[in-house]
Write a protein that holds these residues in place. Structure first.
Motif, PDB file in Angstrom:
ATOM      1  N   UNK A  96       0.810  -1.213   0.000  1.00  0.00           N
ATOM      2  CA  UNK A  96       0.000   0.000   0.000  1.00  0.00           C
ATOM      3  C   UNK A  96       0.850   1.272   0.000  1.00  0.00           C
ATOM      4  N   UNK A  97       2.098   1.166  -0.460  1.00  0.00           N
ATOM      5  CA  UNK A  97       2.971   2.327  -0.554  1.00  0.00           C
ATOM      6  C   UNK A  97       3.001   2.864  -1.982  1.00  0.00           C
ATOM      7  N   UNK A  98       3.481   4.075  -2.129  1.00  0.00           N
ATOM      8  CA  UNK A  98       3.559   4.730  -3.437  1.00  0.00           C
ATOM      9  C   UNK A  98       4.546   3.985  -4.336  1.00  0.00           C
ATOM     10  N   UNK A  99       4.073   3.369  -5.426  1.00  0.00           N
ATOM     11  CA  UNK A  99       4.972   2.567  -6.268  1.00  0.00           C
ATOM     12  C   UNK A  99       5.998   3.404  -7.027  1.00  0.00           C
ATOM     13  N   UNK A 100       5.802   4.734  -7.067  1.00  0.00           N
ATOM     14  CA  UNK A 100       6.773   5.581  -7.767  1.00  0.00           C
ATOM     15  C   UNK A 100       7.887   6.060  -6.840  1.00  0.00           C
ATOM     16  N   UNK A 101       7.787   5.776  -5.550  1.00  0.00           N
ATOM     17  CA  UNK A 101       8.800   6.238  -4.598  1.00  0.00           C
ATOM     18  C   UNK A 101      10.090   5.435  -4.769  1.00  0.00           C
ATOM     19  N   UNK A 102      11.210   6.080  -4.428  1.00  0.00           N
ATOM     20  CA  UNK A 102      12.483   5.372  -4.464  1.00  0.00           C
ATOM     21  C   UNK A 102      12.502   4.210  -3.497  1.00  0.00           C
ATOM     22  N   UNK A 103      11.817   4.366  -2.360  1.00  0.00           N
ATOM     23  CA  UNK A 103      11.771   3.311  -1.345  1.00  0.00           C
ATOM     24  C   UNK A 103      11.166   2.026  -1.916  1.00  0.00           C
ATOM     25  N   UNK A 104      10.066   2.159  -2.630  1.00  0.00           N
ATOM     26  CA  UNK A 104       9.424   0.983  -3.213  1.00  0.00           C
ATOM     27  C   UNK A 104      10.239   0.456  -4.396  1.00  0.00           C
ATOM     28  N   UNK A 105      10.784   1.352  -5.206  1.00  0.00           N
ATOM     29  CA  UNK A 105      11.610   0.903  -6.336  1.00  0.00           C
ATOM     30  C   UNK A 105      12.814   0.119  -5.833  1.00  0.00           C
ATOM     31  N   UNK A 106      13.398   0.556  -4.702  1.00  0.00           N
ATOM     32  CA  UNK A 106      14.524  -0.213  -4.189  1.00  0.00           C
ATOM     33  C   UNK A 106      14.062  -1.557  -3.645  1.00  0.00           C
ATOM     34  N   UNK A 107      12.912  -1.593  -2.978  1.00  0.00           N
ATOM     35  CA  UNK A 107      12.394  -2.874  -2.482  1.00  0.00           C
ATOM     36  C   UNK A 107      12.213  -3.859  -3.633  1.00  0.00           C
ATOM     37  N   UNK A 108      11.699  -3.379  -4.751  1.00  0.00           N
ATOM     38  CA  UNK A 108      11.513  -4.246  -5.915  1.00  0.00           C
ATOM     39  C   UNK A 108      12.866  -4.666  -6.507  1.00  0.00           C
ATOM     40  N   UNK A 109      13.840  -3.760  -6.450  1.00  0.00           N
ATOM     41  CA  UNK A 109      15.193  -4.096  -6.909  1.00  0.00           C
ATOM     42  C   UNK A 109      15.791  -5.188  -6.040  1.00  0.00           C
ATOM     43  N   UNK A 110      15.566  -5.071  -4.726  1.00  0.00           N
ATOM     44  CA  UNK A 110      16.075  -6.095  -3.817  1.00  0.00           C
ATOM     45  C   UNK A 110      15.406  -7.440  -4.079  1.00  0.00           C
ATOM     46  N   UNK A 111      14.128  -7.430  -4.347  1.00  0.00           N
ATOM     47  CA  UNK A 111      13.431  -8.682  -4.661  1.00  0.00           C
ATOM     48  C   UNK A 111      14.050  -9.333  -5.894  1.00  0.00           C
TER      49      UNK A 111
END
Length: 297
Positions: A96-111
Protein backbone atom coordinates in the motif's frame (compact mmCIF):
# COMPACT_ATOMS: atom_id res chain seq x y z
CA UNK A 1 7.21 15.79 2.87
CA UNK A 2 8.11 14.47 6.33
CA UNK A 3 11.85 14.67 7.13
CA UNK A 4 12.00 10.93 7.84
CA UNK A 5 10.40 10.18 4.48
CA UNK A 6 12.90 12.49 2.77
CA UNK A 7 15.76 10.61 4.45
CA UNK A 8 14.17 7.31 3.41
CA UNK A 9 14.06 8.50 -0.22
CA UNK A 10 17.68 9.69 -0.14
CA UNK A 11 18.80 6.30 1.16
CA UNK A 12 16.77 4.52 -1.51
CA UNK A 13 18.24 6.62 -4.31
CA UNK A 14 21.79 5.91 -3.12
CA UNK A 15 21.03 2.18 -2.96
CA UNK A 16 19.45 2.23 -6.41
CA UNK A 17 22.58 3.89 -7.81
CA UNK A 18 24.77 1.28 -6.10
CA UNK A 19 22.58 -1.50 -7.53
CA UNK A 20 23.14 -0.16 -11.03
CA UNK A 21 26.92 -0.23 -10.57
CA UNK A 22 27.37 -3.41 -8.52
CA UNK A 23 24.90 -6.11 -9.50
CA UNK A 24 25.89 -9.51 -10.85
CA UNK A 25 24.41 -12.27 -12.96
CA UNK A 26 25.64 -15.50 -11.33
CA UNK A 27 24.86 -17.53 -14.47
CA UNK A 28 27.52 -15.64 -16.43
CA UNK A 29 29.73 -14.34 -13.61
CA UNK A 30 30.68 -17.78 -12.24
CA UNK A 31 32.35 -20.76 -13.91
CA UNK A 32 29.83 -23.48 -13.14
CA UNK A 33 31.60 -26.11 -15.24
CA UNK A 34 35.06 -25.89 -13.67
CA UNK A 35 35.92 -29.09 -11.76
CA UNK A 36 36.27 -28.92 -8.01
CA UNK A 37 39.86 -29.06 -6.74
CA UNK A 38 40.77 -32.12 -4.72
CA UNK A 39 41.65 -31.33 -1.13
CA UNK A 40 39.90 -27.96 -1.08
CA UNK A 41 37.09 -27.14 1.35
CA UNK A 42 33.59 -26.09 0.41
CA UNK A 43 33.29 -23.95 3.55
CA UNK A 44 36.08 -22.81 5.91
CA UNK A 45 36.75 -25.65 8.35
CA UNK A 46 36.48 -23.31 11.35
CA UNK A 47 32.85 -22.62 10.34
CA UNK A 48 31.90 -26.29 10.01
CA UNK A 49 29.55 -27.17 12.85
CA UNK A 50 31.64 -30.02 14.30
CA UNK A 51 34.98 -28.21 14.17
CA UNK A 52 37.14 -28.94 17.24
CA UNK A 53 34.68 -31.43 18.74
CA UNK A 54 35.72 -34.96 19.83
CA UNK A 55 33.94 -36.30 16.75
CA UNK A 56 35.83 -33.90 14.47
CA UNK A 57 39.15 -34.97 15.92
CA UNK A 58 38.38 -38.59 15.04
CA UNK A 59 37.31 -37.81 11.46
CA UNK A 60 39.83 -38.22 8.61
CA UNK A 61 40.50 -35.12 6.51
CA UNK A 62 38.49 -36.46 3.56
CA UNK A 63 35.41 -36.89 5.73
CA UNK A 64 35.79 -33.39 7.16
CA UNK A 65 35.95 -31.89 3.66
CA UNK A 66 32.94 -33.96 2.65
CA UNK A 67 31.04 -32.60 5.66
CA UNK A 68 31.96 -29.06 4.57
CA UNK A 69 30.42 -29.82 1.17
CA UNK A 70 27.14 -30.96 2.70
CA UNK A 71 27.05 -28.09 5.20
CA UNK A 72 27.65 -25.58 2.39
CA UNK A 73 24.75 -27.19 0.53
CA UNK A 74 22.57 -27.02 3.65
CA UNK A 75 23.30 -23.29 3.98
CA UNK A 76 22.45 -22.76 0.30
CA UNK A 77 19.23 -24.77 0.59
CA UNK A 78 18.14 -22.98 3.73
CA UNK A 79 19.21 -19.73 2.07
CA UNK A 80 16.58 -20.28 -0.62
CA UNK A 81 13.97 -20.75 2.12
CA UNK A 82 15.08 -17.55 3.85
CA UNK A 83 15.06 -15.60 0.58
CA UNK A 84 11.58 -16.87 -0.31
CA UNK A 85 10.21 -15.60 3.00
CA UNK A 86 12.09 -12.33 2.65
CA UNK A 87 10.66 -11.66 -0.81
CA UNK A 88 7.12 -12.23 0.45
CA UNK A 89 7.72 -9.85 3.36
CA UNK A 90 9.09 -7.16 1.06
CA UNK A 91 6.18 -7.47 -1.33
CA UNK A 92 3.75 -7.18 1.55
CA UNK A 93 5.62 -4.13 2.84
CA UNK A 94 5.21 -2.33 -0.50
CA UNK A 95 1.56 -3.33 -0.98
CA UNK A 96 0.00 0.00 0.00
CA UNK A 97 2.97 2.33 -0.55
CA UNK A 98 3.56 4.73 -3.44
CA UNK A 99 4.97 2.57 -6.27
CA UNK A 100 6.77 5.58 -7.77
CA UNK A 101 8.80 6.24 -4.60
CA UNK A 102 12.48 5.37 -4.46
CA UNK A 103 11.77 3.31 -1.35
CA UNK A 104 9.42 0.98 -3.21
CA UNK A 105 11.61 0.90 -6.34
CA UNK A 106 14.52 -0.21 -4.19
CA UNK A 107 12.39 -2.87 -2.48
CA UNK A 108 11.51 -4.25 -5.92
CA UNK A 109 15.19 -4.10 -6.91
CA UNK A 110 16.07 -6.09 -3.82
CA UNK A 111 13.43 -8.68 -4.66
CA UNK A 112 15.04 -9.06 -8.08
CA UNK A 113 18.43 -9.54 -6.37
CA UNK A 114 16.97 -12.17 -4.06
CA UNK A 115 15.46 -14.04 -7.01
CA UNK A 116 18.92 -14.28 -8.55
CA UNK A 117 20.42 -15.35 -5.23
CA UNK A 118 17.84 -18.10 -4.80
CA UNK A 119 18.56 -19.44 -8.29
CA UNK A 120 22.32 -19.22 -7.57
CA UNK A 121 22.00 -21.15 -4.31
CA UNK A 122 19.81 -23.81 -5.90
CA UNK A 123 22.26 -24.24 -8.77
CA UNK A 124 25.11 -24.51 -6.27
CA UNK A 125 23.36 -27.37 -4.47
CA UNK A 126 22.95 -29.18 -7.78
CA UNK A 127 26.60 -28.54 -8.69
CA UNK A 128 27.82 -29.85 -5.32
CA UNK A 129 25.84 -33.05 -5.90
CA UNK A 130 24.11 -33.16 -2.53
CA UNK A 131 20.49 -33.46 -1.44
CA UNK A 132 18.48 -30.25 -1.19
CA UNK A 133 18.37 -30.00 2.59
CA UNK A 134 15.13 -28.57 3.93
CA UNK A 135 13.98 -27.17 7.28
CA UNK A 136 12.14 -29.50 9.61
CA UNK A 137 8.38 -29.78 9.24
CA UNK A 138 8.03 -27.81 12.48
CA UNK A 139 10.23 -24.96 11.26
CA UNK A 140 8.50 -24.87 7.87
CA UNK A 141 5.23 -24.42 9.74
CA UNK A 142 6.67 -21.80 12.08
CA UNK A 143 8.12 -19.93 9.11
CA UNK A 144 4.71 -19.88 7.47
CA UNK A 145 3.12 -18.47 10.63
CA UNK A 146 5.85 -15.90 11.19
CA UNK A 147 5.79 -14.50 7.66
CA UNK A 148 1.99 -14.29 7.77
CA UNK A 149 1.64 -12.72 11.22
CA UNK A 150 4.81 -10.62 11.22
CA UNK A 151 4.60 -6.93 12.07
CA UNK A 152 6.31 -4.48 9.71
CA UNK A 153 9.32 -3.98 11.99
CA UNK A 154 9.30 -7.73 12.61
CA UNK A 155 9.68 -8.30 8.87
CA UNK A 156 12.86 -6.25 8.80
CA UNK A 157 14.13 -7.92 11.97
CA UNK A 158 13.67 -11.34 10.37
CA UNK A 159 15.37 -10.11 7.21
CA UNK A 160 18.42 -8.99 9.17
CA UNK A 161 18.58 -12.21 11.18
CA UNK A 162 18.75 -14.28 8.02
CA UNK A 163 21.12 -11.96 6.17
CA UNK A 164 23.64 -10.69 8.71
CA UNK A 165 24.53 -14.07 10.24
CA UNK A 166 25.29 -15.55 6.83
CA UNK A 167 26.98 -12.33 5.73
CA UNK A 168 29.48 -12.60 8.61
CA UNK A 169 30.32 -16.18 7.66
CA UNK A 170 30.55 -15.40 3.96
CA UNK A 171 32.93 -12.50 4.56
CA UNK A 172 35.31 -15.08 6.02
CA UNK A 173 34.72 -17.44 3.10
CA UNK A 174 35.21 -15.51 -0.13
CA UNK A 175 38.84 -14.44 0.57
CA UNK A 176 39.80 -17.91 1.91
CA UNK A 177 42.01 -19.63 -0.67
CA UNK A 178 41.45 -23.01 1.03
CA UNK A 179 37.85 -22.92 -0.27
CA UNK A 180 36.66 -24.03 -3.72
CA UNK A 181 36.63 -21.19 -6.26
CA UNK A 182 32.93 -21.61 -7.07
CA UNK A 183 31.92 -21.32 -3.43
CA UNK A 184 34.15 -18.28 -2.97
CA UNK A 185 32.54 -16.66 -6.02
CA UNK A 186 29.03 -17.35 -4.73
CA UNK A 187 29.80 -15.81 -1.34
CA UNK A 188 31.51 -12.79 -2.95
CA UNK A 189 28.43 -11.98 -5.02
CA UNK A 190 26.15 -12.45 -2.06
CA UNK A 191 28.24 -10.27 0.27
CA UNK A 192 28.43 -7.38 -2.22
CA UNK A 193 24.71 -7.35 -2.94
CA UNK A 194 23.57 -8.10 0.60
CA UNK A 195 25.49 -5.07 1.90
CA UNK A 196 22.81 -2.92 0.22
CA UNK A 197 19.97 -5.07 1.54
CA UNK A 198 21.32 -4.85 5.09
CA UNK A 199 21.63 -1.06 4.87
CA UNK A 200 18.04 -0.78 3.60
CA UNK A 201 16.63 -3.08 6.31
CA UNK A 202 18.59 -1.49 9.15
CA UNK A 203 17.54 2.06 8.31
CA UNK A 204 13.91 1.10 7.79
CA UNK A 205 13.81 -0.94 11.01
CA UNK A 206 15.25 1.99 12.96
CA UNK A 207 12.48 4.23 11.58
CA UNK A 208 9.80 1.64 12.30
CA UNK A 209 10.90 1.19 15.92
CA UNK A 210 10.55 4.93 16.57
CA UNK A 211 7.05 5.22 15.07
CA UNK A 212 5.36 1.88 15.77
CA UNK A 213 2.74 1.74 18.56
CA UNK A 214 3.72 0.05 21.82
CA UNK A 215 1.69 -3.11 21.14
CA UNK A 216 3.46 -3.58 17.80
CA UNK A 217 6.89 -3.16 19.36
CA UNK A 218 6.06 -5.69 22.08
CA UNK A 219 4.77 -8.19 19.53
CA UNK A 220 7.87 -7.60 17.40
CA UNK A 221 10.10 -8.39 20.39
CA UNK A 222 8.34 -11.69 21.01
CA UNK A 223 8.16 -12.84 17.40
CA UNK A 224 11.71 -11.74 16.60
CA UNK A 225 13.13 -13.75 19.48
CA UNK A 226 11.27 -16.85 18.28
CA UNK A 227 12.44 -16.19 14.72
CA UNK A 228 16.04 -16.09 15.97
CA UNK A 229 15.65 -19.60 17.38
CA UNK A 230 14.26 -20.91 14.10
CA UNK A 231 16.98 -19.25 12.01
CA UNK A 232 19.84 -20.46 14.22
CA UNK A 233 18.76 -24.10 14.39
CA UNK A 234 17.84 -24.32 10.70
CA UNK A 235 21.23 -23.43 9.23
CA UNK A 236 22.63 -26.96 9.33
CA UNK A 237 20.16 -29.76 8.68
CA UNK A 238 20.84 -32.85 10.85
CA UNK A 239 20.67 -34.99 7.71
CA UNK A 240 24.09 -33.67 6.61
CA UNK A 241 25.72 -35.85 9.26
CA UNK A 242 24.05 -39.02 8.01
CA UNK A 243 25.16 -38.10 4.47
CA UNK A 244 28.81 -38.37 5.51
CA UNK A 245 28.42 -41.50 7.62
CA UNK A 246 27.98 -39.95 11.06
CA UNK A 247 25.31 -40.60 13.64
CA UNK A 248 23.03 -37.53 13.41
CA UNK A 249 21.94 -37.64 17.05
CA UNK A 250 25.52 -37.80 18.31
CA UNK A 251 26.71 -35.13 15.87
CA UNK A 252 23.90 -32.71 16.71
CA UNK A 253 24.60 -33.15 20.43
CA UNK A 254 28.32 -32.46 20.01
CA UNK A 255 27.70 -29.41 17.81
CA UNK A 256 25.31 -27.99 20.42
CA UNK A 257 27.79 -28.53 23.25
CA UNK A 258 30.77 -27.21 21.30
CA UNK A 259 32.26 -24.03 22.83
CA UNK A 260 33.77 -23.22 19.44
CA UNK A 261 30.42 -23.51 17.67
CA UNK A 262 28.69 -21.40 20.28
CA UNK A 263 31.39 -18.77 19.86
CA UNK A 264 31.01 -18.80 16.07
CA UNK A 265 27.25 -18.30 16.30
CA UNK A 266 27.57 -15.52 18.88
CA UNK A 267 30.27 -13.77 16.82
CA UNK A 268 28.20 -14.04 13.65
CA UNK A 269 25.38 -12.13 15.35
CA UNK A 270 27.39 -9.78 17.60
CA UNK A 271 27.10 -6.68 15.41
CA UNK A 272 23.40 -7.36 14.82
CA UNK A 273 22.65 -7.94 18.49
CA UNK A 274 24.34 -4.63 19.33
CA UNK A 275 22.10 -2.91 16.80
CA UNK A 276 18.95 -4.61 18.09
CA UNK A 277 19.87 -3.58 21.63
CA UNK A 278 20.46 0.00 20.51
CA UNK A 279 17.01 0.33 18.92
CA UNK A 280 15.22 -1.26 21.87
CA UNK A 281 14.46 -4.72 20.53
CA UNK A 282 16.29 -6.69 23.24
CA UNK A 283 14.12 -5.92 26.22
CA UNK A 284 12.10 -7.80 28.83
CA UNK A 285 11.59 -11.56 29.20
CA UNK A 286 12.33 -12.26 25.52
CA UNK A 287 16.04 -11.73 26.23
CA UNK A 288 16.10 -15.28 27.62
CA UNK A 289 14.74 -16.58 24.32
CA UNK A 290 17.40 -14.65 22.42
CA UNK A 291 20.07 -16.24 24.63
CA UNK A 292 18.64 -19.70 24.09
CA UNK A 293 19.02 -19.21 20.33
CA UNK A 294 22.79 -18.98 20.81
CA UNK A 295 22.94 -15.66 18.96
CA UNK A 296 23.07 -13.45 22.05
CA UNK A 297 26.06 -14.09 24.29
Amino acid sequence: MDVKLIDREKTAERLLAASTKHSFDPDTELDWDAPFEEGKWFWPPELVSLYDTPLWRRMPEEQRIELSRHEAASLCSIGVWFETILMQLLLRHTYDLDPTSGHVRYALTEIADECRHSKMFARAVTRMGTPAYRPSRLDLGLGRVMKTASTTPGSFTGTLLAEEILDWMQRLTFPDERVQDLNRGITRIHVVEEARHIRYAREELRRQMTTAPRWEIELTRVMSAQTARVVARSLIAPQVYASVGLDPEQAVAQARRSPHRRDVMAQSAKRLMDFFDEIGLLRGPTVRVWRSSGLLA
